[in-house]
Design a protein around this motif. Structure first.
Motif, PDB file in Angstrom:
ATOM      1  N   MET A   1       0.903  -1.201   0.079  1.00 28.25           N
ATOM      2  CA  MET A   1      -0.117  -0.021  -0.142  1.00 28.25           C
ATOM      3  C   MET A   1       0.818   1.313   0.143  1.00 28.25           C
ATOM      4  SD  MET A   1      -2.307   1.839   2.872  1.00 28.25           S
ATOM      5  CE  MET A   1      -0.767   1.998   3.754  1.00 28.25           C
ATOM      6  N   LEU A   3       0.427   5.386   0.802  1.00 28.86           N
ATOM      7  CA  LEU A   3      -0.294   6.244   1.506  1.00 28.86           C
ATOM      8  C   LEU A   3       0.141   7.668   1.098  1.00 28.86           C
ATOM      9  CD1 LEU A   3      -2.689   7.049   3.597  1.00 28.86           C
ATOM     10  CD2 LEU A   3      -0.905   6.815   5.329  1.00 28.86           C
ATOM     11  N   SER A  17      -6.050   3.774  -7.288  1.00 28.21           N
ATOM     12  CA  SER A  17      -5.822   4.678  -6.289  1.00 28.21           C
ATOM     13  C   SER A  17      -7.311   5.203  -5.646  1.00 28.21           C
ATOM     14  CB  SER A  17      -5.216   6.029  -7.032  1.00 28.21           C
ATOM     15  OG  SER A  17      -6.104   6.225  -8.109  1.00 28.21           O
ATOM     16  N   VAL A  18      -7.405   5.329  -4.658  1.00 32.70           N
ATOM     17  CA  VAL A  18      -8.778   5.530  -3.725  1.00 32.70           C
ATOM     18  C   VAL A  18      -8.844   6.542  -2.853  1.00 32.70           C
ATOM     19  CG1 VAL A  18     -10.290   4.098  -2.150  1.00 32.70           C
ATOM     20  CG2 VAL A  18      -8.971   2.957  -3.651  1.00 32.70           C
ATOM     21  N   LEU A  20     -10.138   8.715   0.142  1.00 29.39           N
ATOM     22  CA  LEU A  20     -10.870   8.746   1.377  1.00 29.39           C
ATOM     23  C   LEU A  20     -11.701   9.673   1.630  1.00 29.39           C
ATOM     24  CD1 LEU A  20      -8.156   6.757   3.479  1.00 29.39           C
ATOM     25  CD2 LEU A  20      -9.676   5.782   1.636  1.00 29.39           C
ATOM     26  N   GLN A  33     -10.545   6.420   8.662  1.00 27.70           N
ATOM     27  CA  GLN A  33      -9.586   6.395   7.747  1.00 27.70           C
ATOM     28  C   GLN A  33      -8.440   5.337   8.232  1.00 27.70           C
ATOM     29  OE1 GLN A  33     -10.376   9.493   8.861  1.00 27.70           O
ATOM     30  NE2 GLN A  33     -11.129  10.721   7.121  1.00 27.70           N
ATOM     31  N   VAL A  36      -9.460   1.972   7.527  1.00 28.42           N
ATOM     32  CA  VAL A  36      -9.108   1.461   5.908  1.00 28.42           C
ATOM     33  C   VAL A  36      -7.737   1.248   5.871  1.00 28.42           C
ATOM     34  CG1 VAL A  36      -9.610   2.503   3.792  1.00 28.42           C
ATOM     35  CG2 VAL A  36     -11.147   2.846   5.454  1.00 28.42           C
ATOM     36  N   ILE A  37      -6.920   2.060   6.418  1.00 28.47           N
ATOM     37  CA  ILE A  37      -5.430   2.048   5.987  1.00 28.47           C
ATOM     38  C   ILE A  37      -4.921   0.889   6.631  1.00 28.47           C
ATOM     39  CG2 ILE A  37      -3.410   3.031   6.790  1.00 28.47           C
ATOM     40  CD1 ILE A  37      -4.684   5.834   6.583  1.00 28.47           C
ATOM     41  N   THR A  46      -3.050   2.665  -3.643  1.00 26.96           N
ATOM     42  CA  THR A  46      -2.507   3.950  -3.265  1.00 26.96           C
ATOM     43  C   THR A  46      -3.753   4.496  -2.684  1.00 26.96           C
ATOM     44  OG1 THR A  46      -1.060   4.057  -4.853  1.00 26.96           O
ATOM     45  CG2 THR A  46      -1.863   6.127  -3.985  1.00 26.96           C
ATOM     46  N   LEU A  47      -3.770   4.857  -1.340  1.00 30.50           N
ATOM     47  CA  LEU A  47      -4.571   5.607  -0.708  1.00 30.50           C
ATOM     48  C   LEU A  47      -4.400   7.266  -0.400  1.00 30.50           C
ATOM     49  CD1 LEU A  47      -5.470   2.934   2.396  1.00 30.50           C
ATOM     50  CD2 LEU A  47      -6.647   3.259   0.187  1.00 30.50           C
ATOM     51  N   ASN A  49      -5.317  10.241   1.659  1.00 32.79           N
ATOM     52  CA  ASN A  49      -6.080  10.352   2.583  1.00 32.79           C
ATOM     53  C   ASN A  49      -6.023  11.836   3.012  1.00 32.79           C
ATOM     54  OD1 ASN A  49      -7.110  10.213   5.198  1.00 32.79           O
ATOM     55  ND2 ASN A  49      -5.594   9.639   6.068  1.00 32.79           N
ATOM     56  N   VAL A 147     -13.519  -2.001  -1.899  1.00 30.97           N
ATOM     57  CA  VAL A 147     -12.171  -1.602  -2.479  1.00 30.97           C
ATOM     58  C   VAL A 147     -11.485  -3.084  -2.855  1.00 30.97           C
ATOM     59  CG1 VAL A 147      -9.851  -0.688  -2.171  1.00 30.97           C
ATOM     60  CG2 VAL A 147     -12.073   0.571  -1.317  1.00 30.97           C
TER      61      VAL A 147
END
Length: 152
Positions: A1, A3, A17-18, A20, A33, A36-37, A46-47, A49, A147
């Motif tokens: 992941m 971040l 890629s998401v 949040l 969050q 989720v992470i 790829t988050l 945030n 996700v």
């Protein structure tokens, strides 16, 4: 992941890629969050945030405040670049920016929304989701699972 948090410029690779999106109100909203992470830490994702580590609640939220403007522009860029936007409305918040983002991205085909019973504008959120065919889930766990499904 991978971040990415503000003010780091969202540079995306081939991974999903998401963004949040959702309740952040300091001292009120749960830090959803973080869950989720944690749940996606072993995934190729790829988050993005928006929860800024160095946020200062005393900052004036005005266009001529360079740090505030940087934050808002980061969020807008990250929302545009994201392949997927997951949106969580904490029932203990009013989340005006999340409501704004719902309106901005309702037609994007990128949204998955979780708006639990008790959120003060749940009716509005439900109608927008129905009108624009947005996927809705009933819990944060289901949001995370969406996700994971997208990653398969």
């Amino acid at each position: 992941m991978n971040l990415v948090v503000p003010p780091i410029t969202p540079e995306l690779n081939k991974d999903l890629s998401v963004f949040l999106a959702g309740s952040i109100e300091s001292g009120v909203a749960q830090k959803w969050q973080d869950k989720v992470i944690e749940e996606l830490s072993e995934e190729n994702v790829t988050l993005l945030n928006p929860r800024r580590l160095s946020w200062d609640a005393s900052w004036e939220q005005k266009i001529d405040n360079p740090v505030f403007k940087e934050q808002v522009l980061w969020e807008l860029e990250a929302l545009e670049k994201a392949d997927m936007i997951i949106m969580y409305f904490d029932k203990n918040t009013t989340s005006p920016i999340t409501l704004l983002e719902l309106g901005l991205y309702a037609r994007s085909n990128k949204l998955v929304v979780c708006c639990p019973d008790g959120f003060w504008r749940k009716g509005n959120v439900d109608i927008v989701c129905e009108q624009y065919g947005l996927q809705k889930v009933n819990s944060l766990e289901e949001l995370i699972n969406e996700v994971k499904k997208k990653l398969e």
